[in-house]
Design a protein around this motif. Structure first.
Motif, mmCIF file in Angstrom:
data_model
loop_
_atom_site.group_PDB
_atom_site.id
_atom_site.type_symbol
_atom_site.label_atom_id
_atom_site.label_comp_id
_atom_site.label_asym_id
_atom_site.label_seq_id
_atom_site.Cartn_x
_atom_site.Cartn_y
_atom_site.Cartn_z
ATOM 1 N N TYR A 1 79.420 101.429 -24.319
ATOM 2 C CA TYR A 1 79.772 100.800 -23.045
ATOM 3 C C TYR A 1 78.688 99.888 -22.519
ATOM 4 O O TYR A 1 78.956 98.982 -21.738
ATOM 5 N N LEU B 1 82.662 111.602 -29.187
ATOM 6 C CA LEU B 1 82.516 113.048 -29.004
ATOM 7 C C LEU B 1 83.901 113.695 -28.967
ATOM 8 O O LEU B 1 84.774 113.295 -28.206
ATOM 9 N N ASN B 2 84.085 114.688 -29.791
ATOM 10 C CA ASN B 2 85.329 115.458 -29.812
ATOM 11 C C ASN B 2 84.925 116.923 -29.949
ATOM 12 O O ASN B 2 84.353 117.324 -30.957
ATOM 13 N N HIS B 3 85.212 117.703 -28.931
ATOM 14 C CA HIS B 3 84.765 119.099 -28.919
ATOM 15 C C HIS B 3 85.434 119.945 -29.991
ATOM 16 O O HIS B 3 85.021 121.082 -30.215
ATOM 17 N N GLU C 1 75.690 129.600 -14.074
ATOM 18 C CA GLU C 1 76.932 128.822 -14.036
ATOM 19 C C GLU C 1 77.057 127.932 -15.259
ATOM 20 O O GLU C 1 78.105 127.866 -15.898
ATOM 21 N N TRP C 2 75.990 127.216 -15.563
ATOM 22 C CA TRP C 2 76.039 126.276 -16.681
ATOM 23 C C TRP C 2 76.259 127.014 -18.006
ATOM 24 O O TRP C 2 77.023 126.578 -18.854
ATOM 25 N N GLY D 1 86.547 130.470 -22.244
ATOM 26 C CA GLY D 1 86.976 129.267 -21.543
ATOM 27 C C GLY D 1 86.245 128.020 -21.989
ATOM 28 O O GLY D 1 86.672 126.904 -21.680
ATOM 29 N N MET D 2 85.148 128.180 -22.713
ATOM 30 C CA MET D 2 84.399 127.050 -23.259
ATOM 31 C C MET D 2 84.569 126.954 -24.778
ATOM 32 O O MET D 2 84.811 125.894 -25.314
ATOM 33 N N GLN E 1 76.898 107.720 -26.312
ATOM 34 C CA GLN E 1 77.609 108.246 -25.142
ATOM 35 C C GLN E 1 79.007 107.654 -25.029
ATOM 36 O O GLN E 1 79.299 106.582 -25.546
ATOM 37 N N THR E 2 79.856 108.376 -24.304
ATOM 38 C CA THR E 2 81.146 107.803 -23.923
ATOM 39 C C THR E 2 80.902 106.889 -22.733
ATOM 40 O O THR E 2 79.946 107.093 -21.996
ATOM 41 N N LEU F 1 85.324 112.637 -19.931
ATOM 42 C CA LEU F 1 83.866 112.603 -19.811
ATOM 43 C C LEU F 1 83.372 111.178 -20.011
ATOM 44 O O LEU F 1 83.701 110.526 -20.988
ATOM 45 N N HIS G 1 79.602 109.327 -19.597
ATOM 46 C CA HIS G 1 78.191 109.552 -19.268
ATOM 47 C C HIS G 1 77.664 108.586 -18.219
ATOM 48 O O HIS G 1 76.570 108.777 -17.703
ATOM 49 N N ALA H 1 78.724 121.479 -17.063
ATOM 50 C CA ALA H 1 79.537 122.517 -17.700
ATOM 51 C C ALA H 1 81.024 122.192 -17.594
ATOM 52 O O ALA H 1 81.805 122.523 -18.489
ATOM 53 N N HIS I 1 82.782 119.593 -18.021
ATOM 54 C CA HIS I 1 83.378 118.823 -19.122
ATOM 55 C C HIS I 1 83.410 119.596 -20.436
ATOM 56 O O HIS I 1 83.969 119.119 -21.411
ATOM 57 N N GLN I 2 82.785 120.760 -20.460
ATOM 58 C CA GLN I 2 82.794 121.534 -21.686
ATOM 59 C C GLN I 2 83.845 122.633 -21.655
ATOM 60 O O GLN I 2 83.987 123.384 -22.625
ATOM 61 N N ARG I 3 84.545 122.753 -20.561
ATOM 62 C CA ARG I 3 85.625 123.723 -20.482
ATOM 63 C C ARG I 3 86.779 123.315 -21.391
ATOM 64 O O ARG I 3 87.081 122.139 -21.545
ATOM 65 N N MET I 4 87.422 124.301 -21.958
ATOM 66 C CA MET I 4 88.524 124.020 -22.878
ATOM 67 C C MET I 4 89.508 122.999 -22.309
ATOM 68 O O MET I 4 89.956 122.089 -23.015
ATOM 69 N N ASP I 5 89.840 123.147 -21.030
ATOM 70 C CA ASP I 5 90.883 122.260 -20.502
ATOM 71 C C ASP I 5 90.354 120.917 -20.028
ATOM 72 O O ASP I 5 91.111 120.102 -19.514
ATOM 73 N N GLN J 1 87.874 119.353 -22.195
ATOM 74 C CA GLN J 1 87.196 118.798 -23.362
ATOM 75 C C GLN J 1 87.895 117.539 -23.882
ATOM 76 O O GLN J 1 89.083 117.321 -23.616
ATOM 77 N N THR J 2 87.154 116.745 -24.621
ATOM 78 C CA THR J 2 87.762 115.652 -25.373
ATOM 79 C C THR J 2 88.382 116.256 -26.621
ATOM 80 O O THR J 2 87.921 117.288 -27.095
#
Lengths: 534, 534
Positions: free
Chosen positions: A130, A152-154, A213-214, A231-232, A276-277, B152, B154, B268, B270-274, B276-277
């Motif tokens: 970008y 990035l693809n989790h 939290e993190w 959940g992660m 980065q995205t 997400l 950056h 955190a 953006h790292q949650r399952m719902d 995520q990329t």
């Protein structure tokens, strides 16, 4: 919080080796592209070149992006421009390969690309960050449509032959566990007052909460199996609908396995400026950019010109070349100034009349080689079977990575993925093989990540070894700190009537943006010189 | 590594409050959507319903996704299906608003949407995670084209009124500094042997290296200004081309400010399952999905039917409704079975003849409200001026977030962004305002993130307050653990001849996938019952 650490600073080489040992050859690629290279841009607007003396002639060597952009802006300013290009096409390293295309490399091997209509692979540049605002500016100006490139693809795979029994793990699993265990260690150390000398009482509270939290820690500051971690990292059985919709949780990996795996190197990778995205790619293939540039300046370009000498004196520049479209007959082109974008491994072999400093710089810049593999499969099994839509799986095998296409999502036909992208020793190993051998190795290694489908669904493939490309003799410049210090200014400075441009003449090496920014810097110098103020 | 932590487990409410205090109301939204909700799917393939007795009739109430999918699969299996819909359109909460559309809400306020052609906002669902395989399956089957939704980014802004002097910071800056300081603290603690009881000698080496590389620490294990950190967080002057191309490094924030800001909550997120990329959206607006479903079953749907009663006995189901297309005349529809997808806040007010357990469940499920703001600006200043392409900026102000469109990148015309997405108290505050007041508040808050352009480039906007929507009386179900334990099975279980479907009858609440999975579960139950095996 300063800490006088007793160890000496590791050399770049030592660091590379250490990462290489920990995380396989893939990390070498990552580290090489990360250090001293290319993570931004300083583009704001094209230069305004006013007051050009009518009739001033500029000869541009090379019709890649740097050459074509130089030609475009110089003509717009009023210069008389001519471009000589070695290949029978413009675009330089900006290439896409499609079904029916032919790849002929040094050594004679020829491959005919067998992809289905609409499929392609980009053997050179393939993504646009970008912040590469120069390139993005010209894409917009030249009407090149862009679409998101999924970097990035989790849900992609991370694979180390030495970790987790050699089985690939999902990015989300490793990421969640790495963060969780990191947070747990730090949160507990803080909670147990082990860091009270480093952290104030007030900050302790913030830090503990941040880690909790993190890292998705429980109330006891532990990371473990449960709703928070699943959940992660994902579930054993995902949440569903109706009476039986309750999920079952997955079990995190062991902390020592996560830390020993070295796969955390790919977590930081995606946070680098140049990874980065949001990332982009042209709709239809990277060469849409080259074609967009070409639309602006095609009337200025003469193809099939093999430059052999660049001479200059008080009156002008004289370039000698073989006209390969006419039996190689020797011709000469003259101009007042010259922008030379010829890649340095080629330029260093020509008869170039420049000062000692520039000559030394041309010889000094190391180039890196790379090999890319484009593999076509009968169906997009990575989407249909594994829910991977774009993004990159990484492995410590030679192929380094498998990247899934960011176009044609959910389509039913055959799909092309990047089945290998190698730098360093692996690139030379692959370049030394026949194309058939490269395919076999890429399949054998890719099969480790996709055991059920890789052989079964494979249709055809093509490899592109940059060290065997006659017009670049390598992939791109790879400045090191010492070379940068000694030679960079000289490489970029105008030498009487000649100025160099190309990604090698930038701090954004190996990226198209480097070509863009270096071209703008080069023509700005040239213009000052022509105006008598440079 | 177990650690018997003395503190008691905080309640959900306490946890929410604590996050709310630390990070503003935005975190409430995040926590509410994160806990006990919706982070996956268990879809593999549509159910096979065979052996249907010819002439068996099913009445489906509601033509949202759950209703239309039930109708589609039941007809395919051989049932005789009729759908009654309250609105004068199908799609339910699957909506897109475009120029010329009208929004009329409870209380009488009416807004006419003024967006330019091609622009839209999705007041309901707006994104589809990669693992929502049920919804993705039917999008493919029904020919709904999808494109990446950038979740997400950056380069978006993170803003806390209480941190960094109230100035927004870039996601990449906060992320790099948070990781860097976390890594520094842990790496030094390990290096100074403070964690030797928790970490083996072998793991110490891995951990120290992991922290050093992941956190971009220098050889002294410190995180600070330099090439390593700027390569992640960005430069003061980005790398360029030509003689003056050298970058200048940026200065990291102070550690205590980073940790105190609470903004790490969005790392955190953006790292949650719902979240995520890779995420998707339909090309052209979310209602392309509703339209795709509608294409399959439009002949079964009767619009403008306001259901008032659902009765059942041994012989069948009898539904009474006002035919609003014909002056509200009372009509009756009969069938053997009924799939009811009416949102619970509406259903709980009707005369529904079901058992005590289901009745209690219908009354027990809390719904959450939300407000979304669609703002159109004369140009895409977030792209042109700030290099933000899609993604979300977060703020602790009421608007919670600004999300930038994932379509039309680089276009020159007006663009629509999501200028607010509120849950909880902020949603009720905004719902209590006039549409003009909502716009003013959204502009005043958004201006903090985009001070130069927000007022200047604003063109028009629309707000959508779910608590004022007559046919849903809220946004979506918000199960808590206690309600789930007591009522979920009863809500989902078939009650004689009636079965409920909709996102509320799933563990994927507030997502379209919940509607899909609950519908498949409901019709599976219905079919078993009709076959005499349920």
């Amino acid at each position: 919080m300063t800490n006088a650490h007793p160890r000496t600073v590791p050399t770049r080489r030592q660091l590379l080796t250490r990462i290489g040992i920990l995380a396989g050859s893939g990390a070498l690629y990552q580290a090489m592209t990360a250090m001293g290279h290319a993570q931004g841009t300083d583009f704001t607007a094209p230069p305004v070149l006013s007051g050009v003396k009518p009739g001033t002639r500029v000869l541009v060597l090379g019709a890649g992006l740097a050459g074509m952009l130089s030609a475009y802006e110089l003509r717009k300013a009023g210069y008389h421009v001519q471009v000589l290009e070695f290949q029978n096409r413009s675009g330089g390293r900006n290439i896409s390969l499609r079904g029916g295309d032919t790849v002929t490399e040094l050594g004679g091997a020829t491959q005919k690309v067998g992809f289905a209509p609409g499929n392609y692979i980009n053997p050179g540049p393939w993504r646009i960050p970008y912040h590469h605002q120069g390139l993005l500016h010209y894409c917009r100006e030249f009407g090149v449509a862009l679409e998101p490139f999924i970097e990035l693809n989790h849900n992609t795979w991370l694979h180390s032959s030495e970790a987790f029994g050699g089985r690939p793990v999902r990015y989300r699993e490793l990421s969640a566990d790495f963060n969780g265990f990191t947070a747990e260690l730090l949160a507990k150390a803080i909670d147990q007052h082990r860091l009270d000398d480093a952290v104030s009482a007030e900050e302790r509270e913030y830090l503990r909460t941040a880690m909790q939290e993190w890292g998705r820690l429980d109330a006891g500051l532990s990371y473990g199996k449960g709703a928070l971690s699943s959940g992660m990292r994902g579930y054993d059985r995902a949440p569903g609908g109706g009476p039986d919709g309750a999920p079952t949780f997955s079990t995190p990996f062991a902390r020592k396995d996560v830390m020993r795996s070295g796969l955390w190197t790919w977590l930081a990778f995606h946070q680098r400026m140049d990874m980065q995205t949001t990332m982009f790619q042209p709709v239809g293939g990277m060469d849409m950019i080259g074609k967009g540039f070409n639309r602006q300046v095609h009337d200025l370009i003469t193809l099939n010109c093999k430059v052999t000498a660049i001479h200059q004196d008080d009156r002008g520049v004289r370039v000698t070349y073989n006209d390969m479209g006419h039996g190689g007959v020797v011709r000469e082109a003259q101009a007042d100034y010259c922008v030379c974008t010829i890649p340095l491994p080629v330029l260093s072999q020509l008869d170039v009349q420049v000062g000692a400093a520039l000559r030394a710089a041309i010889m000094a810049v190391p180039y890196v080689s790379s090999v890319k593999m484009g593999l076509e499969f009968r169906r997009r099994f990575w989407e249909e079977d594994e829910q991977i839509y774009g993004g990159i799986s990484f492995t410590d095998q030679q192929i380094n990575q498998i990247s899934y296409p960011s176009n044609g999502f959910f389509s039913r036909g055959p799909g092309v993925l990047l089945g290998g992208y190698m730098f360093g020793p692996a690139a030379y190993d692959f370049a030394g093989m026949t194309p058939a051998e490269r395919l076999e190795h890429a399949l054998a290694q890719g099969e480790v990540l996709h055991p059920k489908q890789y052989r079964k669904e494979f249709s055809n493939g093509v490899s592109f070894a940059w060290s065997r490309v006659p017009w670049s003799l390598g992939c791109c410049s790879m400045w090191n700190e010492q070379a940068r210090k000694t030679h960079y200014k000289a490489l970029c400075a105008m030498d009487n009537r000649v100025v160099l441009a190309g990604e090698h003449a930038s701090y954004v090496g190996c990226w198209q943006e480097g070509a863009i920014l270096s071209a703008l810097a080069a023509i700005t110098q040239l213009h000052k010189r022509a105006q008598g103020v440079g």
